[in-house]
Design a protein around this motif. Structure first.
Motif, mmCIF file in Angstrom:
data_model
loop_
_atom_site.group_PDB
_atom_site.id
_atom_site.type_symbol
_atom_site.label_atom_id
_atom_site.label_comp_id
_atom_site.label_asym_id
_atom_site.label_seq_id
_atom_site.Cartn_x
_atom_site.Cartn_y
_atom_site.Cartn_z
ATOM 1 N N ARG A 75 0.892 -1.027 0.028
ATOM 2 C CA ARG A 75 -0.030 0.163 0.102
ATOM 3 C C ARG A 75 0.889 1.486 0.036
ATOM 4 O O ARG A 75 0.339 2.384 -0.603
ATOM 5 C CB ARG A 75 -0.931 -0.207 1.065
ATOM 6 C CG ARG A 75 -1.991 -0.745 1.053
ATOM 7 C CD ARG A 75 -3.142 -0.782 2.132
ATOM 8 N NE ARG A 75 -3.584 0.710 2.216
ATOM 9 C CZ ARG A 75 -4.663 0.854 3.013
ATOM 10 N NH1 ARG A 75 -5.114 0.060 3.592
ATOM 11 N NH2 ARG A 75 -5.052 2.194 2.742
ATOM 12 N N ALA A 76 1.991 1.348 0.609
ATOM 13 C CA ALA A 76 2.768 2.448 0.581
ATOM 14 C C ALA A 76 3.799 2.480 -0.517
ATOM 15 O O ALA A 76 4.019 3.702 -0.871
ATOM 16 C CB ALA A 76 3.785 2.474 1.929
ATOM 17 N N PRO A 107 2.119 5.129 -3.613
ATOM 18 C CA PRO A 107 1.898 6.302 -3.418
ATOM 19 C C PRO A 107 3.314 6.967 -3.334
ATOM 20 O O PRO A 107 3.457 8.053 -3.667
ATOM 21 C CB PRO A 107 1.265 6.467 -2.196
ATOM 22 C CG PRO A 107 0.262 5.132 -2.405
ATOM 23 C CD PRO A 107 1.194 4.190 -2.996
ATOM 24 N N TRP A 108 4.386 6.376 -2.587
ATOM 25 C CA TRP A 108 5.705 6.964 -1.857
ATOM 26 C C TRP A 108 6.242 7.163 -3.422
ATOM 27 O O TRP A 108 7.003 8.339 -3.350
ATOM 28 C CB TRP A 108 6.300 5.960 -1.289
ATOM 29 C CG TRP A 108 7.770 6.813 -0.806
ATOM 30 C CD1 TRP A 108 8.921 6.109 -1.199
ATOM 31 C CD2 TRP A 108 7.801 7.657 0.115
ATOM 32 N NE1 TRP A 108 9.774 7.005 -0.596
ATOM 33 C CE2 TRP A 108 9.119 7.957 0.223
ATOM 34 C CE3 TRP A 108 7.104 8.683 0.824
ATOM 35 C CZ2 TRP A 108 9.799 9.071 0.781
ATOM 36 C CZ3 TRP A 108 7.359 9.693 1.356
ATOM 37 C CH2 TRP A 108 8.981 9.887 1.581
ATOM 38 N N TYR A 142 4.804 10.141 -4.916
ATOM 39 C CA TYR A 142 4.970 11.394 -4.312
ATOM 40 C C TYR A 142 6.513 12.076 -4.403
ATOM 41 O O TYR A 142 6.693 13.169 -4.653
ATOM 42 C CB TYR A 142 4.887 11.074 -2.833
ATOM 43 C CG TYR A 142 5.335 12.154 -1.940
ATOM 44 C CD1 TYR A 142 4.469 13.464 -1.596
ATOM 45 C CD2 TYR A 142 6.631 12.161 -1.446
ATOM 46 C CE1 TYR A 142 5.061 14.468 -0.885
ATOM 47 C CE2 TYR A 142 7.007 13.227 -0.348
ATOM 48 C CZ TYR A 142 6.495 14.370 -0.074
ATOM 49 O OH TYR A 142 6.877 15.215 0.302
ATOM 50 N N ILE A 182 -2.105 14.060 -0.456
ATOM 51 C CA ILE A 182 -2.673 12.819 -0.518
ATOM 52 C C ILE A 182 -1.952 11.577 -0.698
ATOM 53 O O ILE A 182 -2.138 10.766 -0.025
ATOM 54 C CB ILE A 182 -3.815 13.014 -1.650
ATOM 55 C CG1 ILE A 182 -4.856 14.008 -1.371
ATOM 56 C CG2 ILE A 182 -4.375 11.343 -1.773
ATOM 57 C CD1 ILE A 182 -5.845 14.104 -2.531
ATOM 58 N N LEU A 183 -0.961 11.691 -1.509
ATOM 59 C CA LEU A 183 -0.052 10.853 -1.707
ATOM 60 C C LEU A 183 0.866 10.337 -0.528
ATOM 61 O O LEU A 183 1.197 9.223 -0.247
ATOM 62 C CB LEU A 183 0.872 10.915 -2.851
ATOM 63 C CG LEU A 183 0.072 10.663 -4.208
ATOM 64 C CD1 LEU A 183 0.948 11.195 -5.284
ATOM 65 C CD2 LEU A 183 -0.390 9.319 -4.672
ATOM 66 N N ARG A 225 -0.039 11.120 2.456
ATOM 67 C CA ARG A 225 -0.902 10.574 3.604
ATOM 68 C C ARG A 225 -1.184 8.931 3.426
ATOM 69 O O ARG A 225 -0.967 8.284 4.476
ATOM 70 C CB ARG A 225 -2.299 11.102 3.595
ATOM 71 C CG ARG A 225 -3.280 10.572 4.783
ATOM 72 C CD ARG A 225 -4.589 11.243 4.933
ATOM 73 N NE ARG A 225 -5.298 10.731 3.580
ATOM 74 C CZ ARG A 225 -6.107 11.178 2.659
ATOM 75 N NH1 ARG A 225 -6.234 12.526 2.674
ATOM 76 N NH2 ARG A 225 -6.900 10.714 1.798
ATOM 77 N N GLN A 226 -1.503 8.469 2.103
ATOM 78 C CA GLN A 226 -1.488 7.272 1.758
ATOM 79 C C GLN A 226 -0.163 6.400 2.187
ATOM 80 O O GLN A 226 -0.338 5.473 2.575
ATOM 81 C CB GLN A 226 -1.911 7.019 0.339
ATOM 82 C CG GLN A 226 -3.218 7.543 0.106
ATOM 83 C CD GLN A 226 -3.526 7.599 -1.518
ATOM 84 O OE1 GLN A 226 -2.538 7.426 -2.183
ATOM 85 N NE2 GLN A 226 -4.759 7.609 -1.964
ATOM 86 N N ILE A 244 -0.057 5.987 5.876
ATOM 87 C CA ILE A 244 -0.904 5.072 6.427
ATOM 88 C C ILE A 244 -0.370 3.619 5.908
ATOM 89 O O ILE A 244 -0.488 2.666 6.766
ATOM 90 C CB ILE A 244 -2.358 5.352 5.674
ATOM 91 C CG1 ILE A 244 -3.000 6.318 6.276
ATOM 92 C CG2 ILE A 244 -3.329 3.880 5.804
ATOM 93 C CD1 ILE A 244 -4.276 6.507 5.318
ATOM 94 N N GLY A 245 0.070 3.190 4.925
ATOM 95 C CA GLY A 245 0.692 2.025 4.415
ATOM 96 C C GLY A 245 1.867 1.643 5.472
ATOM 97 O O GLY A 245 1.920 0.573 5.888
#
Length: 90
Positions: A22-23, A26-27, A30, A64-65, A67-68, A71-72
């Protein structure tokens, strides 16, 4: 070593895998947006003039990215904690 230990290890490994998957996306996105933003800032400094620091679509996407990705990472950290607790419990 009982069934509780094994269950905690398996749950921890699963959470680590889920958190990483999940991370990761988005990372990476980002980091790409952050590099583009740095390029725009360098170009603006080279060209001269005032850079508009108001909120843009890219800055919202970066937030947003990030934050995602956080969370991951939190999910993966919870997995590491479960694995650690699995080793502590006898």
């Amino acid at each position: 070593m009982g069934p509780l230990n094994i269950a905690l290890w398996l749950a921890g490994v699963a959470l680590i895998a889920i958190g990483y998957s999940r991370a990761r996306g988005p990372w990476a996105r980002y980091q790409a947006l952050k590099a583009q933003d740095a390029n725009v800032a360098r170009y603006g400094a080279w060209r001269g003039g005032i850079r508009d620091d108001s909120k843009t679509g890219a800055s919202v996407a970066m937030a947003i990215l990030l934050r995602q990705a956080r969370i991951g990472a939190a999910i993966a950290i919870a997995g590491f904690v479960l694995v650690f607790v699995g080793f502590l419990i006898r």
